[in-house]
Design a protein around this motif. Structure first.
Motif, PDB file in Angstrom:
ATOM      1  N   LEU A 184       3.298  -6.414  11.449  1.00 37.46           N
ATOM      2  CA  LEU A 184       2.446  -5.282  11.100  1.00 37.46           C
ATOM      3  C   LEU A 184       2.721  -4.843   9.658  1.00 37.46           C
ATOM      4  CD1 LEU A 184       0.490  -2.978  11.826  1.00 37.46           C
ATOM      5  CD2 LEU A 184       2.408  -1.776  12.891  1.00 37.46           C
ATOM      6  N   GLN A 185       3.989  -4.768   9.322  1.00 33.89           N
ATOM      7  CA  GLN A 185       4.358  -4.354   7.958  1.00 33.89           C
ATOM      8  C   GLN A 185       3.853  -5.365   6.920  1.00 33.89           C
ATOM      9  OE1 GLN A 185       6.366  -1.372   7.149  1.00 33.89           O
ATOM     10  NE2 GLN A 185       5.305  -1.931   5.265  1.00 33.89           N
ATOM     11  N   ILE A 186       4.013  -6.640   7.220  1.00 33.61           N
ATOM     12  CA  ILE A 186       3.564  -7.682   6.280  1.00 33.61           C
ATOM     13  C   ILE A 186       2.046  -7.597   6.093  1.00 33.61           C
ATOM     14  CG2 ILE A 186       3.301 -10.182   5.988  1.00 33.61           C
ATOM     15  CD1 ILE A 186       6.040 -10.478   7.425  1.00 33.61           C
ATOM     16  N   ASP A 222       5.173   6.351  12.232  1.00 30.55           N
ATOM     17  CA  ASP A 222       5.743   7.609  11.741  1.00 30.55           C
ATOM     18  C   ASP A 222       5.770   7.653  10.221  1.00 30.55           C
ATOM     19  OD1 ASP A 222       6.172   8.227  14.387  1.00 30.55           O
ATOM     20  OD2 ASP A 222       8.207   7.408  14.398  1.00 30.55           O
ATOM     21  N   GLU A 223       5.860   6.493   9.602  1.00 32.29           N
ATOM     22  CA  GLU A 223       6.077   6.438   8.152  1.00 32.29           C
ATOM     23  C   GLU A 223       4.802   6.597   7.321  1.00 32.29           C
ATOM     24  OE1 GLU A 223       8.021   3.226   5.071  1.00 32.29           O
ATOM     25  OE2 GLU A 223       8.573   3.121   7.185  1.00 32.29           O
ATOM     26  N   TYR A 224       3.677   6.100   7.840  1.00 33.58           N
ATOM     27  CA  TYR A 224       2.474   6.052   7.010  1.00 33.58           C
ATOM     28  C   TYR A 224       1.428   7.083   7.439  1.00 33.58           C
ATOM     29  CZ  TYR A 224       4.360   1.795   5.050  1.00 33.58           C
ATOM     30  OH  TYR A 224       5.183   0.892   4.417  1.00 33.58           O
ATOM     31  N   HIS A 225       0.581   7.427   6.469  1.00 30.77           N
ATOM     32  CA  HIS A 225      -0.508   8.366   6.740  1.00 30.77           C
ATOM     33  C   HIS A 225      -1.568   7.678   7.606  1.00 30.77           C
ATOM     34  CE1 HIS A 225      -3.590  11.409   6.127  1.00 30.77           C
ATOM     35  NE2 HIS A 225      -4.437  10.424   5.843  1.00 30.77           N
ATOM     36  N   ILE A 226      -1.940   8.327   8.692  1.00 29.47           N
ATOM     37  CA  ILE A 226      -2.980   7.784   9.575  1.00 29.47           C
ATOM     38  C   ILE A 226      -4.299   8.468   9.224  1.00 29.47           C
ATOM     39  CG2 ILE A 226      -3.700   7.404  11.976  1.00 29.47           C
ATOM     40  CD1 ILE A 226      -1.011   6.021  11.198  1.00 29.47           C
ATOM     41  N   ASP A 227      -5.311   7.667   8.934  1.00 34.50           N
ATOM     42  CA  ASP A 227      -6.604   8.228   8.533  1.00 34.50           C
ATOM     43  C   ASP A 227      -7.485   8.585   9.720  1.00 34.50           C
ATOM     44  OD1 ASP A 227      -6.838   7.921   5.424  1.00 34.50           O
ATOM     45  OD2 ASP A 227      -5.824   6.126   6.168  1.00 34.50           O
ATOM     46  N   LEU A 228      -7.330   7.843  10.825  1.00 32.51           N
ATOM     47  CA  LEU A 228      -8.218   8.100  11.967  1.00 32.51           C
ATOM     48  C   LEU A 228      -7.525   7.738  13.277  1.00 32.51           C
ATOM     49  CD1 LEU A 228     -11.200   8.947  12.605  1.00 32.51           C
ATOM     50  CD2 LEU A 228     -11.739   6.507  12.679  1.00 32.51           C
TER      51      LEU A 228
END
Ligand code: SF4
Length: 251
Positions: A184-186, A222-228
């Motif tokens: 997922l990170q990659i 938890d780390e990234y901004h979720i847009d939707l």
């Protein structure tokens, strides 16, 4: 040739003309309504039977990010909890998915929190890479259906692409298992800026029934901004497409 035209005509109109107002089956489980006067006893009862811990035992609110839409609560308290046919239930904040007793208004995105570049750049073309991070193939099937001849989200330039390098964002399904966390990170790192994250389905939003599993590792979420956030178990194509239309400011 005439035969071909006859066959096409016999198929009739297959696409959903208006994705905002399409009628759905009475059995469809959309936005719940909890009566304002639901008693403490009823709240305790439904909270105890809810399989995913979606009902707050104090307030009686339902968290659509946890709800698996089994309807057990509405069966147990038919006069106090019901599920409407409203499929437009996406949110752009985690709190926006909480339905409180007495809430009757439709759910809408918080416009002021939508990043400017999202509408400016992606309004007419949004390419997405889907990542099934421990998914069970239910949300994945519905996302596939979003692009079929019936729902046809491609009419708005919204499409899934094979490579994250060609994408404007990712759509995550599944509770995010440890063995998918690196992939997922990659994938995310390979998407060029600016980019968006969409969580599709209960499992992706909260971990769902697998929240406490040792196989789950949700640090990415938890780390990234979720847009939707697109709730559902699985999320319906109409919910998914309407959520993106709201995000992009499409009518
Ligand atoms: S429909 Fe949702 S809130 Fe109601 S019991 Fe099922 S999971 Fe819980």
């Amino acid at each position: 040739m005439l035969k071909g035209i006859k066959v096409i005509k016999s198929h009739g109109i297959q696409y959903v003309k208006n994705l905002r107002t399409q009628p759905v089956s009475p059995l469809f489980r959309g936005r719940p309504v909890i009566e304002r006067d639901i008693s403490k006893d009823d709240i305790r009862k439904v909270s105890a039977l809810c399989p995913s811990g979606a009902i707050d035992p104090e307030s009686g609110s339902i968290d659509l990010g946890r709800c698996v839409f089994c309807r057990e609560c509405s069966f147990a308290c038919p006069g106090k909890i019901r599920f409407t046919n409203d499929f437009r239930i996406s949110a752009n904040t985690r709190n926006g998915l909480i339905i409180h007793p007495g809430d009757e208004n439709p759910l809408r995105l918080k416009e002021e929190l939508i990043r400017k570049e999202v509408r400016k750049i992606f309004k007419r073309s949004l390419k997405l890479r889907q990542v099934s991070a421990g998914g069970d193939n239910s949300c994945e099937m519905e996302l596939n259906a979003s692009g079929n001849v019936n729902f046809d989200m491609g009419r708005y330039g919204i499409e899934f692409v094979a490579s994250p390098r060609h994408a404007d964002g990712i759509v995550i399904t599944g509770p995010v298992t440890e063995n998918m966390s690196e992939a997922l990170q990659i994938t995310w790192d390979a998407v060029p800026e600016p980019k968006i994250i969409i969580l599709a389905g209960t499992d992706a939003i909260s971990g769902g029934m697998f929240e406490d599993s040792p196989a789950v590792k949700r640090s990415f979420i938890d780390e990234y901004h979720i847009d939707l956030y697109v709730p559902g178990n699985p999320c319906h194509p109409l919910t998914f497409i309407n959520g993106i239309m709201d995000l992009l400011g499409l009518k």
